[in-house]
Design a protein around this motif. Structure first.
Motif, PDB file in Angstrom:
ATOM      1  N   UNK A 116     -98.388  22.847  26.027  1.00  0.00           N
ATOM      2  CA  UNK A 116     -99.210  22.001  26.902  1.00  0.00           C
ATOM      3  C   UNK A 116     -99.641  22.771  28.148  1.00  0.00           C
ATOM      4  N   UNK A 117     -98.698  23.495  28.747  1.00  0.00           N
ATOM      5  CA  UNK A 117     -99.005  24.254  29.961  1.00  0.00           C
ATOM      6  C   UNK A 117     -99.911  25.441  29.644  1.00  0.00           C
ATOM      7  N   UNK A 118     -99.668  26.080  28.513  1.00  0.00           N
ATOM      8  CA  UNK A 118    -100.463  27.256  28.148  1.00  0.00           C
ATOM      9  C   UNK A 118    -101.911  26.909  27.828  1.00  0.00           C
ATOM     10  N   UNK A 119    -102.199  25.623  27.619  1.00  0.00           N
ATOM     11  CA  UNK A 119    -103.573  25.223  27.363  1.00  0.00           C
ATOM     12  C   UNK A 119    -104.369  24.940  28.624  1.00  0.00           C
ATOM     13  N   UNK A 120    -103.694  24.860  29.765  1.00  0.00           N
ATOM     14  CA  UNK A 120    -104.338  24.433  31.007  1.00  0.00           C
ATOM     15  C   UNK A 120    -105.361  25.457  31.489  1.00  0.00           C
ATOM     16  N   UNK A 121    -106.540  24.965  31.872  1.00  0.00           N
ATOM     17  CA  UNK A 121    -107.623  25.818  32.378  1.00  0.00           C
ATOM     18  C   UNK A 121    -108.058  25.441  33.788  1.00  0.00           C
ATOM     19  N   UNK A 122    -107.363  24.497  34.401  1.00  0.00           N
ATOM     20  CA  UNK A 122    -107.778  23.964  35.704  1.00  0.00           C
ATOM     21  C   UNK A 122    -106.700  24.234  36.760  1.00  0.00           C
ATOM     22  N   UNK A 123    -107.044  24.142  38.033  1.00  0.00           N
ATOM     23  CA  UNK A 123    -106.015  24.201  39.078  1.00  0.00           C
ATOM     24  C   UNK A 123    -105.036  23.031  38.903  1.00  0.00           C
ATOM     25  N   UNK A 124    -103.735  23.332  38.940  1.00  0.00           N
ATOM     26  CA  UNK A 124    -102.735  22.303  38.657  1.00  0.00           C
ATOM     27  C   UNK A 124    -101.561  22.432  39.625  1.00  0.00           C
ATOM     28  N   UNK A 125    -101.068  21.295  40.111  1.00  0.00           N
ATOM     29  CA  UNK A 125     -99.853  21.284  40.912  1.00  0.00           C
ATOM     30  C   UNK A 125     -98.829  20.387  40.237  1.00  0.00           C
ATOM     31  N   UNK A 126     -97.544  20.765  40.332  1.00  0.00           N
ATOM     32  CA  UNK A 126     -96.473  20.014  39.673  1.00  0.00           C
ATOM     33  C   UNK A 126     -95.330  19.775  40.645  1.00  0.00           C
ATOM     34  N   UNK A 127     -94.931  18.509  40.769  1.00  0.00           N
ATOM     35  CA  UNK A 127     -93.720  18.139  41.503  1.00  0.00           C
ATOM     36  C   UNK A 127     -92.661  17.838  40.445  1.00  0.00           C
ATOM     37  N   UNK A 128     -91.644  18.677  40.366  1.00  0.00           N
ATOM     38  CA  UNK A 128     -90.695  18.613  39.252  1.00  0.00           C
ATOM     39  C   UNK A 128     -89.285  18.278  39.729  1.00  0.00           C
ATOM     40  N   UNK A 129     -88.514  17.722  38.813  1.00  0.00           N
ATOM     41  CA  UNK A 129     -87.107  17.439  39.058  1.00  0.00           C
ATOM     42  C   UNK A 129     -86.259  18.543  38.446  1.00  0.00           C
ATOM     43  N   UNK A 130     -85.320  19.067  39.189  1.00  0.00           N
ATOM     44  CA  UNK A 130     -84.457  20.112  38.654  1.00  0.00           C
ATOM     45  C   UNK A 130     -83.516  19.534  37.593  1.00  0.00           C
ATOM     46  N   UNK A 131     -83.210  20.346  36.571  1.00  0.00           N
ATOM     47  CA  UNK A 131     -82.320  19.924  35.482  1.00  0.00           C
ATOM     48  C   UNK A 131     -82.816  18.651  34.798  1.00  0.00           C
ATOM     49  N   UNK A 132     -84.109  18.588  34.584  1.00  0.00           N
ATOM     50  CA  UNK A 132     -84.751  17.406  34.001  1.00  0.00           C
ATOM     51  C   UNK A 132     -84.867  17.586  32.491  1.00  0.00           C
ATOM     52  N   UNK A 133     -84.128  16.803  31.726  1.00  0.00           N
ATOM     53  CA  UNK A 133     -84.181  16.925  30.275  1.00  0.00           C
ATOM     54  C   UNK A 133     -85.542  16.512  29.716  1.00  0.00           C
ATOM     55  N   UNK A 134     -86.292  15.746  30.487  1.00  0.00           N
ATOM     56  CA  UNK A 134     -87.603  15.311  30.032  1.00  0.00           C
ATOM     57  C   UNK A 134     -88.682  16.368  30.273  1.00  0.00           C
TER      58      UNK A 134
END
Length: 327
Positions: free
Chosen positions: A248-266
């Motif tokens: 999913x990430x390798x397909x991205x062609x646009x500017x993207x920002x991600x707010x992520x949770x550490x140790x997130x199984x999802x």
């Protein structure tokens, strides 16, 4: 290219561990946690938007939550597609989230990406404290209830495939371009923000997909050599995405920002790290901030007693809105 930033402390993760059967890669992995399918207690504010229909486009269920800046259309706006968690467009929390973006000048369209089939929800008060010393019988009852709940969520999630969701989103985009052509033109395209379940689809809309896949063909059945179109959006922002894969990430062609949770199984750390390496190597504008000590779903509007979670929620919104405004 921003490096990962650590925002809080004390790791915590309440994600479920069950596996989800399904017909696409997107349905493999950890199941959704309570924060994806249960609203937190919400602020006393009332939503200012409305449930509406988009243009004259024929799709089911043909509903969106629409939130507009107070000065629109007298002043120009930009169009934002807001993709929610599993609680869907009738969730007060999701509506208030849409209103926050409208308050920042975006014309917000939040589609019913589940076609009238939001996640099953058996928790009425997610803040309720569990019984301190439950009896053996109560423990058994709680265990059975949680197992049944997890099963219902997994079965629901198996129905929410890209083959079902992408055609709905593309119909909404088609209608939004027609009904809000001024906002699309003013922004030079459509922006998108996604939370939990919706995060994955921001990435897909920010990719090049074949016309067949966009219309509902299984991604794993896609034929080699098909002409691809897209991206459908200009820039994207996601918070604690669910069931995101490296592809999913390798397909991205646009500017993207991600707010992520550490140790997130999802959204496992290894997937995030490999994905960021791809973004760096291919010079895709991106920003990734990792928040330890917060539960999956922390960035969605809702009340928390823990000040660290409150601070992280505020920081994540500032991160996402700043990115969208600057791109």
């Amino acid at each position: 290219m921003a490096e990962e930033e650590l925002a809080t402390k004390s790791p915590e993760n309440d994600a479920q561990e069950s596996l989800v059967p399904g017909d696409t890669v997107a349905q493999e992995g950890a199941s959704m946690g309570d924060h994806c399918v249960t609203d937190r207690p919400s602020p006393d504010d009332s939503p200012t938007g409305e449930i509406s229909k988009i243009a004259d486009i024929d799709f089911l269920p043909r509903q969106v939550y629409l939130s507009k800046p107070s000065d629109y259309p007298h002043l120009p706006s930009k169009l934002l597609l807001l993709l929610s968690s599993g609680t869907g467009i009738h969730s007060k929390n999701n509506q208030l989230q849409a209103d926050k973006y409208a308050g920042e000048g975006f014309l917000v369209v939040m589609p019913d990406q589940f076609a009238g089939d939001p996640a099953p929800n058996t928790t009425t008060d997610p803040n309720a404290d569990p019984e301190t010393n439950p009896s053996l019988i109560e423990k058994v009852k709680l265990g059975v209830a949680e197992t049944a709940k997890s099963f219902r969520i997994d079965m629901w999630l198996a129905r929410q495939t890209p083959e079902k969701v992408l055609p709905i989103l593309n119909k909404v985009i088609e209608g939004a371009k027609e009904e809000f052509a001024d906002a699309v033109a003013n922004g030079g395209g459509i922006y998108a923000a996604g939370y939990c379940f919706g995060g994955k689809y921001v990435l897909l809309l920010g990719s090049e997909l074949s016309d067949a896949v966009a219309k509902g063909q299984s991604m794993k059945d896609e034929e080699q050599g098909q002409v691809k179109t897209g991206p459908q959006i200009k820039a994207g922002a996601i918070a604690h995405g669910t069931l995101i894969t490296k592809e999913d990430i390798e397909g991205v062609k646009i500017p993207i920002t991600m707010a992520c949770t550490e140790n997130d199984q999802l959204f496992p750390d290894d997937v995030r790290v490999e994905g960021q390496k791809y973004l760096v190597d291919h010079e895709i504008p991106h920003e990734i901030q990792v928040f330890p000590g917060v539960p999956h779903g922390f960035a969605v509007v809702g009340e928390y007693e823990d000040s660290k979670v409150k601070d992280a929620q505020k920081t994540a919104f500032e991160q996402m809105i700043s990115w969208l405004k600057s791109h």
